[in-house]
Scaffold this motif. Structure first.
Motif, PDB file in Angstrom:
ATOM      1  N   ALA A 181     -36.035 -92.363  10.122  1.00 40.41           N
ATOM      2  CA  ALA A 181     -36.401 -93.781  10.188  1.00 40.41           C
ATOM      3  C   ALA A 181     -37.456 -94.050   9.124  1.00 40.41           C
ATOM      4  N   PRO A 182     -37.046 -94.339   7.879  1.00 36.66           N
ATOM      5  CA  PRO A 182     -38.004 -94.388   6.766  1.00 36.66           C
ATOM      6  C   PRO A 182     -38.905 -95.614   6.748  1.00 36.66           C
ATOM      7  N   TRP A 183     -38.565 -96.641   7.476  1.00 39.04           N
ATOM      8  CA  TRP A 183     -39.473 -97.791   7.581  1.00 39.04           C
ATOM      9  C   TRP A 183     -39.156 -98.550   8.864  1.00 39.04           C
ATOM     10  N   TRP A 184     -39.987 -99.541   9.158  1.00 37.18           N
ATOM     11  CA  TRP A 184     -39.839-100.358  10.359  1.00 37.18           C
ATOM     12  C   TRP A 184     -39.096-101.629   9.959  1.00 37.18           C
ATOM     13  N   PRO A 185     -37.817-101.737  10.302  1.00 39.39           N
ATOM     14  CA  PRO A 185     -37.002-102.854   9.788  1.00 39.39           C
ATOM     15  C   PRO A 185     -37.541-104.239  10.148  1.00 39.39           C
ATOM     16  N   ASP A 186     -38.180-104.382  11.300  1.00 39.11           N
ATOM     17  CA  ASP A 186     -38.691-105.684  11.698  1.00 39.11           C
ATOM     18  C   ASP A 186     -39.970-106.072  10.965  1.00 39.11           C
ATOM     19  N   ARG A 187     -40.568-105.099  10.251  1.00 33.48           N
ATOM     20  CA  ARG A 187     -41.867-105.375   9.634  1.00 33.48           C
ATOM     21  C   ARG A 187     -41.794-105.503   8.124  1.00 33.48           C
ATOM     22  N   LEU A 232     -26.883 -89.809   6.146  1.00 34.78           N
ATOM     23  CA  LEU A 232     -26.615 -90.965   7.010  1.00 34.78           C
ATOM     24  C   LEU A 232     -26.935 -90.670   8.470  1.00 34.78           C
ATOM     25  N   PHE A 233     -27.430 -89.462   8.773  1.00 33.83           N
ATOM     26  CA  PHE A 233     -27.744 -89.065  10.146  1.00 33.83           C
ATOM     27  C   PHE A 233     -26.589 -89.459  11.070  1.00 33.83           C
ATOM     28  N   SER A 234     -25.475 -88.797  10.844  1.00 37.43           N
ATOM     29  CA  SER A 234     -24.217 -89.200  11.460  1.00 37.43           C
ATOM     30  C   SER A 234     -24.196 -89.028  12.970  1.00 37.43           C
ATOM     31  N   ARG A 235     -25.089 -88.216  13.527  1.00 37.00           N
ATOM     32  CA  ARG A 235     -25.122 -88.056  14.976  1.00 37.00           C
ATOM     33  C   ARG A 235     -25.976 -89.124  15.654  1.00 37.00           C
ATOM     34  N   VAL A 265     -26.825 -95.633  15.956  1.00 33.00           N
ATOM     35  CA  VAL A 265     -27.198 -96.815  15.169  1.00 33.00           C
ATOM     36  C   VAL A 265     -28.311 -96.428  14.207  1.00 33.00           C
ATOM     37  N   ARG A 266     -28.033 -96.485  12.923  1.00 36.64           N
ATOM     38  CA  ARG A 266     -29.030 -96.258  11.876  1.00 36.64           C
ATOM     39  C   ARG A 266     -28.495 -96.933  10.624  1.00 36.64           C
ATOM     40  N   ASN A 267     -28.928 -98.178  10.377  1.00 39.83           N
ATOM     41  CA  ASN A 267     -28.324 -99.005   9.328  1.00 39.83           C
ATOM     42  C   ASN A 267     -29.220 -99.198   8.110  1.00 39.83           C
ATOM     43  N   PHE A 268     -30.004 -98.181   7.768  1.00 37.37           N
ATOM     44  CA  PHE A 268     -30.801 -98.247   6.554  1.00 37.37           C
ATOM     45  C   PHE A 268     -29.884 -98.163   5.329  1.00 37.37           C
ATOM     46  N   ARG A 269     -30.268 -98.894   4.290  1.00 39.98           N
ATOM     47  CA  ARG A 269     -29.482 -98.926   3.048  1.00 39.98           C
ATOM     48  C   ARG A 269     -29.271 -97.526   2.505  1.00 39.98           C
ATOM     49  N   ALA A 270     -28.132 -97.319   1.848  1.00 35.71           N
ATOM     50  CA  ALA A 270     -27.819 -96.047   1.210  1.00 35.71           C
ATOM     51  C   ALA A 270     -26.881 -96.334   0.039  1.00 35.71           C
ATOM     52  N   ASP A 271     -27.451 -96.804  -1.083  1.00 34.97           N
ATOM     53  CA  ASP A 271     -26.641 -97.104  -2.262  1.00 34.97           C
ATOM     54  C   ASP A 271     -26.101 -95.841  -2.912  1.00 34.97           C
ATOM     55  N   LEU A 272     -26.886 -94.765  -2.836  1.00 27.55           N
ATOM     56  CA  LEU A 272     -26.440 -93.443  -3.279  1.00 27.55           C
ATOM     57  C   LEU A 272     -26.833 -92.438  -2.211  1.00 27.55           C
ATOM     58  N   VAL A 273     -25.990 -91.438  -1.988  1.00 26.64           N
ATOM     59  CA  VAL A 273     -26.348 -90.374  -1.058  1.00 26.64           C
ATOM     60  C   VAL A 273     -26.274 -89.032  -1.781  1.00 26.64           C
ATOM     61  N   LEU A 274     -27.276 -88.192  -1.519  1.00 23.83           N
ATOM     62  CA  LEU A 274     -27.355 -86.853  -2.094  1.00 23.83           C
ATOM     63  C   LEU A 274     -27.344 -85.856  -0.938  1.00 23.83           C
ATOM     64  N   PRO A 275     -26.153 -85.437  -0.475  1.00 27.03           N
ATOM     65  CA  PRO A 275     -26.075 -84.542   0.674  1.00 27.03           C
ATOM     66  C   PRO A 275     -26.349 -83.098   0.290  1.00 27.03           C
TER      67      PRO A 275
END
Length: 579
Positions: free
Chosen positions: A296-302, A319-322, A325-335
């Motif tokens: 959870a890299p930031w507080w979406p409501d704030r 994307l923390f697939s497990r 609900v986790r809808n933080f932006r991910a324009d690029l992913v480095l797995p």
């Protein structure tokens, strides 16, 4: 000349004994055990394996299941070597389920096992013998930990031991890592097991992922061209090499790093690019954000990102697939595993052009910001030197004691935090110097995890800092007994404010202008009257002190460190904290 006596091949071990040798062959040093009535074939088999000189892991008796799982958790964090846990049927597994949830959240590989009540009522060796054989049977025992397990199975036949353990080990160690679970019916554990494969390492290699080179190049171009970049790192860097490299990398490129709600250290806390927890202002102006293994890299409501901001998510499971609900932006992913992926990104940054003047201007601005922030953190901590004192003051004093010990002797320290000493006033500098409770929040983790870490690194000074509520959750009688039995000189700091402070803060955070925020007494949070925690620790021969005045804390910490290092004896400091 007398004829040689005939040589008899050793009897085949039962599955209950054979699996210990297989665990050792897989590189597992310890099995953290809480036994029960399903364990006769395990105990008998363990003795038989010893008589046959089988190389075995060390069984560690832990009188509560949550502590057993948490010890394996801490052992892995400090050593990087996965361990095993063996529990008792459904009731033992239920006591360990919170630990499994924590391990899953933290991507901690372990082989979690529990017995299963006998399936048969009679006419088979290992069948039910006591009433709980009926009372403990479930339709789906594995459901207790299925959501926290990467893979689960029930041992059906004794000849499956080698192959199933190979598979369990490989899946646990694959990206993203995590616990796996095996259910062990008693009748199967009683049967003899073929020896093939029991003394061999896994026939299956773990799957280790890595980001595609072209995506690494895109991420490098974005970071190099950013005017207002920001790195958010919550779960550390994975390896010492990546910790060292990240420090130099962010210095070179003048990249601010926020350790927002961090549960591991990614950067020394005195680093000029380390901007602490409060990153809202930098995040709102950022045009490129690199998120390193952050649930959870930031507080979406704030805070809201700029519409043109690009977000790069890096980690074992970006994307923390497990997480449902986790809808933080991910324009690029480095797995990929965090350490190697950080190093790969740093190498990719050698390609793009540098805007030297922009980088230098950003360096000066961020350095001024972090210098002022550290001064404010220290000033606020020093203002808490009173009686009862603040958590920040305890944190500042502990950090200074740790640095003094390192300067005098070279000894490294690790702080296990569970609603105890806040991170920033600690001023820690080193990889593996800090672990906070998993974001799953299963309390009772900090003390036993510190015990596991001390087992893995006996040369380190290990602290467990926790609130009074967290200390009670940790089954402290159990943990102190284990510390004495295994000679683990962990130093426990109980920051005692006679309440569940985290619950109070959560209410105030949601209802900032509400009634609870203005109340002296908040319902459902009080832990008064406070037990005398020193007496719990003294029952296991710990050295203890109660500290009520802030000015007395530095000397108390010095005494605690001296006892832990010279006497190799556990310590508990019961520290009075203001509410």
């Amino acid at each position: 000349m007398a004829k040689d006596a005939p040589v008899h091949p050793p009897q085949a071990l039962s599955a209950g004994g054979a699996m210990f040798g297989k665990l050792k062959a897989l590189g597992i040093d310890h099995v953290f055990v809480n036994s029960g009535t399903d364990f006769p074939p395990i105990i008998e088999g363990l003795i038989a394996a010893g008589h046959q000189a089988v190389d075995l892991p060390t069984p560690v008796t832990v009188p509560h299941e949550m502590a057993a799982v948490s010890m394996a958790h801490g052992y892995y964090q400090m050593s990087g070597r996965p361990q095993s846990v063996m529990l008792h049927t459904n009731v033992g597994l239920s006591n360990g389920a919170t630990g499994a949830i924590n391990a899953s959240c933290d991507h901690i590989p372990m082989l979690l096992m529990s017995g299963r009540t006998p399936v048969t009522e009679q006419d088979r060796f290992g069948a039910r013998t006591v009433p709980i054989g009926w009372g403990q049977e479930m339709f789906d025992q594995t459901a207790l930990v299925r959501e926290a397990s990467k893979w689960d199975y029930e041992l059906r036949f004794p000849e499956q031991v080698s192959g199933l353990f190979d598979r369990a080990w490989a899946i646990a160690n694959s990206t993203p890592k995590g616990p796996v679970y095996l259910s062990l019916p008693r009748e199967v554990l009683c049967e003899p097991t073929p020896p093939e494969g029991l003394d061999a390492p896994s026939t299956m290699a773990p799957v280790i992922t890595a980001p595609p080179p072209e995506v690494l190049a895109q991420a490098a171009e974005l970071l190099a061209g950013a005017k207002s970049p920001l790195i958010i790192s919550q779960r550390g860097t994975g390896t010492q090499a990546a910790f060292d490299a990240l420090s130099g990398f962010v210095t070179d490129w003048a990249l601010p790093v926020s350790q927002y709600w961090a549960n591991q250290l990614s950067l020394p806390l005195d680093h000029p690019m380390q901007v602490g927890w409060d990153h809202d202002a930098l995040l709102e102006e950022a045009d490129v954000v690199l998120v390193i293994n952050s649930l959870a890299p930031w507080w979406p409501d704030r805070v809201s990102l700029r519409p043109d901001c690009k977000v790069i998510q890096l980690g074992p499971d970006p994307l923390f697939s497990r997480t449902p609900v986790r809808n933080f932006r991910a324009d690029l992913v480095l797995p990929g595993e965090t350490g190697p992926t950080i190093l790969a990104l740093i190498s990719a940054m050698a390609g793009p052009d540098r805007q030297a003047e922009e980088i230098e201007a950003r360096r000066q601005r961020i350095t001024a910001l972090t210098t002022a922030s550290r001064a404010a953190i220290r000033s606020r901590a020093e203002a808490g030197n009173r009686g009862p004192m603040t958590k920040d003051w305890v944190s500042l004093c502990l950090g200074e004691a740790i640095r003094a010990r390192k300067a005098a002797t070279g000894q490294l320290s690790t702080v296990y935090h569970e609603l105890g000493c806040p991170l920033l006033p600690l001023g820690l500098e080193d990889h593996l110097s800090y672990f906070q409770e998993p974001h799953s929040g299963g309390l009772g983790w900090g003390f036993p995890a510190a015990l596991g870490a001390q087992m893995a690194a006996p040369e380190r000074l290990v602290f467990a800092t926790m609130g009074d509520g967290s200390y009670m959750f940790a089954n402290p009688t159990v943990c102190h007994q284990v510390a004495e039995a295994l000679d683990l000189p962990v130093i426990v700091l109980v920051l005692n404010n006679e309440e569940w402070g985290a619950v109070r803060q959560s209410v105030s955070g949601l209802y900032a202008d509400g009634l609870a925020a203005k109340a002296n007494e908040v319902p459902l949070t009080s832990l008064k009257p406070s037990p005398d925690f020193t007496r719990t620790a003294e029952a296991s021969r710990a050295y203890t002190e109660s500290v009520t005045q802030g000015a007395d804390l530095p000397a108390a910490l010095d005494r605690a460190i001296r006892v832990a290092t010279e006497e190799r004896r556990q310590v508990l400091l019961n520290i009075a904290i203001e509410r």
